[in-house]
Design a protein around this motif. Structure first.
Motif, mmCIF file in Angstrom:
data_model
loop_
_atom_site.group_PDB
_atom_site.id
_atom_site.type_symbol
_atom_site.label_atom_id
_atom_site.label_comp_id
_atom_site.label_asym_id
_atom_site.label_seq_id
_atom_site.Cartn_x
_atom_site.Cartn_y
_atom_site.Cartn_z
ATOM 1 N N ASP A 162 51.518 50.390 41.523
ATOM 2 C CA ASP A 162 51.634 49.174 40.855
ATOM 3 C C ASP A 162 51.566 49.390 39.351
ATOM 4 O O ASP A 162 50.969 50.094 38.819
ATOM 5 C CB ASP A 162 50.125 48.406 41.216
ATOM 6 C CG ASP A 162 50.365 47.190 40.717
ATOM 7 O OD1 ASP A 162 50.536 46.129 41.346
ATOM 8 O OD2 ASP A 162 49.677 46.977 39.491
ATOM 9 N N ARG A 189 48.705 44.422 46.056
ATOM 10 C CA ARG A 189 49.183 43.680 47.084
ATOM 11 C C ARG A 189 50.723 43.805 47.006
ATOM 12 O O ARG A 189 51.237 44.018 47.867
ATOM 13 C CB ARG A 189 48.523 42.234 46.967
ATOM 14 C CG ARG A 189 49.306 41.363 48.192
ATOM 15 C CD ARG A 189 48.857 39.948 47.983
ATOM 16 N NE ARG A 189 49.092 39.531 46.756
ATOM 17 C CZ ARG A 189 49.226 38.129 46.637
ATOM 18 N NH1 ARG A 189 49.165 37.229 47.577
ATOM 19 N NH2 ARG A 189 49.652 37.541 45.450
ATOM 20 N N HIS A 190 51.288 43.277 45.868
ATOM 21 C CA HIS A 190 52.619 43.291 45.654
ATOM 22 C C HIS A 190 53.723 44.488 45.883
ATOM 23 O O HIS A 190 54.666 44.352 46.331
ATOM 24 C CB HIS A 190 53.051 42.784 44.224
ATOM 25 C CG HIS A 190 52.403 41.234 44.008
ATOM 26 N ND1 HIS A 190 52.743 40.111 44.737
ATOM 27 C CD2 HIS A 190 51.448 40.969 43.140
ATOM 28 C CE1 HIS A 190 52.012 39.186 44.285
ATOM 29 N NE2 HIS A 190 51.211 39.697 43.245
ATOM 30 N N ALA A 191 52.935 45.884 45.788
ATOM 31 C CA ALA A 191 53.657 46.962 45.837
ATOM 32 C C ALA A 191 53.784 47.298 47.601
ATOM 33 O O ALA A 191 54.259 48.312 48.013
ATOM 34 C CB ALA A 191 52.978 47.975 45.293
ATOM 35 N N GLY A 195 52.066 43.297 52.147
ATOM 36 C CA GLY A 195 51.275 42.565 51.278
ATOM 37 C C GLY A 195 49.722 42.521 51.549
ATOM 38 O O GLY A 195 49.090 43.316 51.579
ATOM 39 N N ASP A 196 49.457 41.077 51.831
ATOM 40 C CA ASP A 196 47.943 40.753 51.890
ATOM 41 C C ASP A 196 47.297 41.570 53.190
ATOM 42 O O ASP A 196 46.294 41.886 53.109
ATOM 43 C CB ASP A 196 47.675 39.341 52.149
ATOM 44 C CG ASP A 196 46.350 38.674 51.703
ATOM 45 O OD1 ASP A 196 45.912 39.387 50.873
ATOM 46 O OD2 ASP A 196 46.031 37.601 51.707
ATOM 47 N N ARG A 199 46.670 45.080 52.225
ATOM 48 C CA ARG A 199 45.529 45.080 51.127
ATOM 49 C C ARG A 199 44.138 45.038 51.979
ATOM 50 O O ARG A 199 43.282 45.652 51.524
ATOM 51 C CB ARG A 199 45.694 43.879 50.065
ATOM 52 C CG ARG A 199 44.449 43.861 49.218
ATOM 53 C CD ARG A 199 44.657 42.677 47.942
ATOM 54 N NE ARG A 199 45.040 41.605 48.429
ATOM 55 C CZ ARG A 199 45.040 40.400 47.664
ATOM 56 N NH1 ARG A 199 45.010 40.967 46.279
ATOM 57 N NH2 ARG A 199 45.539 39.496 48.296
ATOM 58 N N SER A 276 53.112 31.186 48.330
ATOM 59 C CA SER A 276 53.192 32.094 49.527
ATOM 60 C C SER A 276 51.789 32.193 50.130
ATOM 61 O O SER A 276 50.731 32.299 49.371
ATOM 62 C CB SER A 276 53.597 33.405 49.036
ATOM 63 O OG SER A 276 53.652 34.409 49.980
#
Length: 316
Positions: A162, A189-191, A195-196, A199, A276
């Motif tokens: 990240d 999260r974004h990488a 995502g979620d 994570r 999102s």
């Protein structure tokens, strides 16, 4: 008997330090952790009942009200008070659910709207388990705790990085995490491909690693005494000494080898406001809850990959 004496004799430091929860070290601020009893807590009978705890890492910054922040890491913990087994159900923070009195919003907003008890009700409605207690801590608490115990070791399934939190990234395989790295590993999260969901799984991996590390250190001279001092300085609670005694006696006996984990899955969508969101598979969440509620064991995990045993890579 004084409360301090009670905490020592029941091992409450072991409760929140050697099991599933993360507490900051003795340098933490007094409001760094909160333990709240819900309306059903008085019904708990240790040795005969199941016990349910909602553990939450909030996004509250220093000086902000942690009781009305947003839940960032959400774990429903089911404990079998007879066997010492426990199950952790991870809930993605962007899950789009009906918050009582507020309509459909991301699940983490329930804490902001109505505090720990509304948050407990909302998460409980999703997984079918209404918790007895809600435990909240700031993410700074995670960093401090991991630093205090000398870091943790995990088996990371794949490389990711990240730009802001960990530019050089986390290598795949067995790695050691410092306090800051454990925090970054839990927050990125974004990488991540999913995502979620990924994570939430990473948060469970870190929780398991902390639990194992502190469990091994618990027998060291002075370790629990130091933990007691940490708890006394950082924990705010509405529990009575009797409730603390019951909870401490139970949680101090949990065996890390009897912990099973899974994350609620769902689809990715967009809210009416363009944000999102995660559309949780409610039937799956309820199935997990029913499984964990029965005996504190998740018999199966329908996630794309299971949460590995932190230091060995073995999945639960």
């Amino acid at each position: 008997m004084s409360l301090r004496r009670l905490l020592v004799t029941t091992g409450l430091a072991g409760v929140l330090g050697t099991t599933l929860f993360v507490l900051p070290d003795s340098t933490a601020q007094p409001d760094s952790a909160v333990l709240v009893a819900t309306n059903r807590a008085r019904k708990v009978d240790i040795g005969k009942d199941m016990l349910y705890v909602l553990a939450v890492g909030t996004d509250a910054r220093p000086g902000e009200d942690m009781l009305h922040a947003r839940g960032d890491a959400i774990q429903m913990v089911s404990i079998n008070t007879k066997t010492g087994a426990s199950a952790i159900i991870g809930v993605p923070r962007d899950s789009w659910v009906d918050i009582p009195g507020h309509g459909f919003e991301k699940i983490n907003a329930a804490l902001y709207f109505g505090g720990p008890k509304l948050f407990a009700q909302t998460v409980g409605d999703l997984v079918g388990i209404q918790p007895d207690y809600v435990f909240l801590t700031r993410f700074e608490g995670l960093q401090a705790m991991v630093g205090t115990i000398g870091g943790v070791d995990i088996d990371n399934p794949f490389f990711f990085s990240d730009e802001n939190l960990k530019k050089k990234g986390f290598q795949a395989g067995k790695i050691h995490l410092t306090g800051y790295e454990a925090l970054a590993y839990s927050r990125i999260r974004h990488a991540l491909l999913r995502g979620d969901f990924d994570r939430s799984r990473h948060q469970e991996v870190v929780m398991r690693a902390i639990q194992k590390k502190v469990f091994r250190k618990a027998a060291s001279p002075g370790f629990l005494a130091k933990g007691v001092a940490s708890v006394m300085k950082s924990l705010h609670t509405d529990l009575s000494p009797v409730e603390l005694f019951k909870l401490g006696t139970l949680l101090a006996t949990l065996d890390p080898a009897k912990v099973t984990n899974c994350v609620v899955q769902g689809g990715i969508g967009v809210s009416s406001g363009g944000a999102s969101i995660v559309e949780p598979y409610v039937d799956q969440a309820r199935s997990m809850g029913a499984d964990a509620k029965k005996d504190g064991v998740l018999s199966k995990c329908e996630s794309p990959w299971k949460v590995p045993d932190p230091a060995s890579g073995a999945a639960n």
